[in-house]
Design a protein around this motif. Structure first.
Motif, PDB file in Angstrom:
ATOM      1  N   SER A 108       2.476 -22.625  22.598  1.00  0.00           N
ATOM      2  CA  SER A 108       1.887 -22.228  21.327  1.00  0.00           C
ATOM      3  C   SER A 108       2.675 -21.095  20.699  1.00  0.00           C
ATOM      4  N   PRO A 109       3.120 -21.270  19.484  1.00  0.00           N
ATOM      5  CA  PRO A 109       3.878 -20.202  18.840  1.00  0.00           C
ATOM      6  C   PRO A 109       2.968 -19.063  18.423  1.00  0.00           C
ATOM      7  N   LEU A 110       3.588 -17.931  18.130  1.00  0.00           N
ATOM      8  CA  LEU A 110       2.881 -16.820  17.522  1.00  0.00           C
ATOM      9  C   LEU A 110       2.842 -17.109  16.020  1.00  0.00           C
ATOM     10  N   HIS A 111       1.651 -17.139  15.455  1.00  0.00           N
ATOM     11  CA  HIS A 111       1.494 -17.384  14.029  1.00  0.00           C
ATOM     12  C   HIS A 111       1.408 -16.039  13.317  1.00  0.00           C
ATOM     13  N   PHE A 112       2.264 -15.828  12.345  1.00  0.00           N
ATOM     14  CA  PHE A 112       2.322 -14.547  11.658  1.00  0.00           C
ATOM     15  C   PHE A 112       1.693 -14.606  10.270  1.00  0.00           C
ATOM     16  N   GLY A 113       1.122 -13.477   9.855  1.00  0.00           N
ATOM     17  CA  GLY A 113       0.761 -13.288   8.470  1.00  0.00           C
ATOM     18  C   GLY A 113       2.007 -12.951   7.672  1.00  0.00           C
ATOM     19  N   ASN A 114       1.846 -12.748   6.379  1.00  0.00           N
ATOM     20  CA  ASN A 114       2.983 -12.453   5.514  1.00  0.00           C
ATOM     21  C   ASN A 114       3.308 -10.971   5.418  1.00  0.00           C
ATOM     22  N   GLY A 115       2.579 -10.150   6.129  1.00  0.00           N
ATOM     23  CA  GLY A 115       2.937  -8.743   6.219  1.00  0.00           C
ATOM     24  C   GLY A 115       2.279  -7.858   5.180  1.00  0.00           C
ATOM     25  N   THR A 116       2.184  -6.571   5.538  1.00  0.00           N
ATOM     26  CA  THR A 116       1.735  -5.517   4.626  1.00  0.00           C
ATOM     27  C   THR A 116       2.841  -4.478   4.562  1.00  0.00           C
ATOM     28  N   ARG A 117       3.334  -4.234   3.355  1.00  0.00           N
ATOM     29  CA  ARG A 117       4.404  -3.238   3.180  1.00  0.00           C
ATOM     30  C   ARG A 117       3.762  -1.901   2.875  1.00  0.00           C
ATOM     31  N   LEU A 118       3.881  -0.958   3.809  1.00  0.00           N
ATOM     32  CA  LEU A 118       3.235   0.343   3.679  1.00  0.00           C
ATOM     33  C   LEU A 118       4.275   1.429   3.457  1.00  0.00           C
ATOM     34  N   THR A 119       4.027   2.247   2.442  1.00  0.00           N
ATOM     35  CA  THR A 119       4.873   3.408   2.164  1.00  0.00           C
ATOM     36  C   THR A 119       4.013   4.664   2.245  1.00  0.00           C
ATOM     37  N   VAL A 120       4.470   5.636   3.028  1.00  0.00           N
ATOM     38  CA  VAL A 120       3.760   6.910   3.159  1.00  0.00           C
ATOM     39  C   VAL A 120       4.650   8.001   2.583  1.00  0.00           C
ATOM     40  N   THR A 121       4.144   8.690   1.560  1.00  0.00           N
ATOM     41  CA  THR A 121       4.962   9.718   0.892  1.00  0.00           C
ATOM     42  C   THR A 121       4.524  11.121   1.294  1.00  0.00           C
ATOM     43  N   LEU A 160      -5.216   6.707  11.111  1.00  0.00           N
ATOM     44  CA  LEU A 160      -6.183   7.785  10.934  1.00  0.00           C
ATOM     45  C   LEU A 160      -5.638   8.896  10.044  1.00  0.00           C
ATOM     46  N   SER A 161      -4.352   9.213  10.181  1.00  0.00           N
ATOM     47  CA  SER A 161      -3.727  10.270   9.394  1.00  0.00           C
ATOM     48  C   SER A 161      -2.271   9.861   9.172  1.00  0.00           C
ATOM     49  N   ALA A 162      -2.015   9.212   8.043  1.00  0.00           N
ATOM     50  CA  ALA A 162      -0.709   8.605   7.812  1.00  0.00           C
ATOM     51  C   ALA A 162       0.417   9.639   7.787  1.00  0.00           C
ATOM     52  N   ALA A 163       1.555   9.226   8.317  1.00  0.00           N
ATOM     53  CA  ALA A 163       2.752  10.072   8.337  1.00  0.00           C
ATOM     54  C   ALA A 163       3.922   9.266   7.772  1.00  0.00           C
ATOM     55  N   PRO A 164       4.916   9.936   7.179  1.00  0.00           N
ATOM     56  CA  PRO A 164       6.070   9.211   6.630  1.00  0.00           C
ATOM     57  C   PRO A 164       6.752   8.296   7.654  1.00  0.00           C
ATOM     58  N   SER A 165       6.698   8.657   8.924  1.00  0.00           N
ATOM     59  CA  SER A 165       7.309   7.824   9.970  1.00  0.00           C
ATOM     60  C   SER A 165       6.608   6.481  10.133  1.00  0.00           C
ATOM     61  N   GLN A 166       5.426   6.342   9.526  1.00  0.00           N
ATOM     62  CA  GLN A 166       4.701   5.078   9.607  1.00  0.00           C
ATOM     63  C   GLN A 166       5.022   4.155   8.430  1.00  0.00           C
ATOM     64  N   THR A 167       5.924   4.572   7.567  1.00  0.00           N
ATOM     65  CA  THR A 167       6.419   3.689   6.517  1.00  0.00           C
ATOM     66  C   THR A 167       7.120   2.507   7.170  1.00  0.00           C
ATOM     67  N   GLN A 220       0.838  -1.183   0.000  1.00  0.00           N
ATOM     68  CA  GLN A 220       0.000   0.000   0.000  1.00  0.00           C
ATOM     69  C   GLN A 220       0.876   1.236   0.000  1.00  0.00           C
ATOM     70  N   VAL A 221       0.497   2.202  -0.845  1.00  0.00           N
ATOM     71  CA  VAL A 221       1.169   3.494  -0.842  1.00  0.00           C
ATOM     72  C   VAL A 221       0.144   4.549  -0.467  1.00  0.00           C
ATOM     73  N   LEU A 222       0.460   5.365   0.522  1.00  0.00           N
ATOM     74  CA  LEU A 222      -0.428   6.423   0.973  1.00  0.00           C
ATOM     75  C   LEU A 222       0.274   7.764   0.882  1.00  0.00           C
ATOM     76  N   LYS A 223      -0.526   8.799   0.785  1.00  0.00           N
ATOM     77  CA  LYS A 223       0.025  10.150   0.905  1.00  0.00           C
ATOM     78  C   LYS A 223      -0.165  10.617   2.345  1.00  0.00           C
ATOM     79  N   THR A 224       0.708  11.475   2.782  1.00  0.00           N
ATOM     80  CA  THR A 224       0.616  12.011   4.143  1.00  0.00           C
ATOM     81  C   THR A 224      -0.776  12.565   4.402  1.00  0.00           C
TER      82      THR A 224
END
Lengths: 108, 118
Positions: B105-118, B79-86, B11-15
């Motif tokens: 019981s282990p922690l089961h993980f998803g494969n992740g979401t790569r987020l970029t905030v410009t 709620l209001s994306a910031a570049p620091s949340q990339t 996902q790519v978001l704008k600030t």
């Protein structure tokens, strides 16, 4: 606040070498887990240590839980390129906190 | 065997934009959590939940909201994306033993979401 510090942060070695990764805290943990993460994936559990002084072996990997349950170590014997990855320790009772991570690169 | 499913993968978001990262698990796990992982670093806990209707803050909760209306779903809202949340965001789940995480019981993980905030 429980913190887990891992050392070293980076490790680059040749195939066949031995290595040890450390996980240290000032807090006592009822158990500690070790995970390995490969690029593009989530971490996967390797082992859980529960008893102070406990030693667990997983093929060439040996995990130890400190007597005071404040630290743990991971020793890899005769490292192979397939061991490359990010190694993370984790602990906590009501929530799981992860260590800072050790990135291991094993070259053929 | 779906395990933990995260959407979207990228996902790519704008600030200033808002969005929700979705997480669903089909293992009937009571415990669910969100972590962020910055380049070359370990995982930092954002929020976690020990059951439906119960959420709590982790190490780095500022800028993120969560809710847990069902056992299966645990969405993370910016709620209001910031570049620091990339970052790369991981959702994980585990079973519990009483009030505590089950050490078996282990922690089961998803494969992740790569987020970029410009």
């Amino acid at each position: 606040t429980q913190l887990l510090e891992q050392s070293p942060q980076f490790l680059s070695i040749q195939e066949g070498e031995n290595l040890t990764v450390y996980c240290n805290s000032s807090s006592v943990f009822s158990s500690l887990q070790w995970y390995r993460q490969e690029p593009g994936e989530g971490p996967v559990l390797l082992v859980t240590v529960v008893t102070g002084g406990e030693v667990k072996k997983l093929k060439r990997l040996t995990f130890q839980f400190g007597d005071a349950r404040k630290d743990s170590s991971l020793h890899i014997t005769a490292a192979q390129p397939g061991d490359t990855g990010l190694y993370l320790c984790a602990g906590g009772a009501d929530k799981l906190i992860f260590g800072t991570g050790t990135r291991l690169q094993v070259f053929p | 065997n779906a395990g933990v499913t995260q959407t979207p993968k990228f996902q790519v978001l704008k600030t200033g934009q808002s969005m929700t990262l979705q997480c669903a698990q089909d293992m009937n796990h009571e415990y669910m959590s969100w972590y962020r992982q910055d380049p070359g670093m370990g995982l930092r806990l954002i929020h976690y939940s020990v059951g439906a209707g119960i959420t709590d803050q982790g190490e780095v909760p500022n800028g993120y909201n969560v809710s847990r209306s069902t056992t299966e779903d645990f969405p993370l809202r910016l709620l209001s994306a910031a570049p620091s949340q990339t970052s790369v965001y991981f959702c994980a789940s585990s079973s519990r033993f009483g009030q505590l995480l089950s050490y078996n019981s282990p922690l089961h993980f998803g494969n992740g979401t790569r987020l970029t905030v410009t």
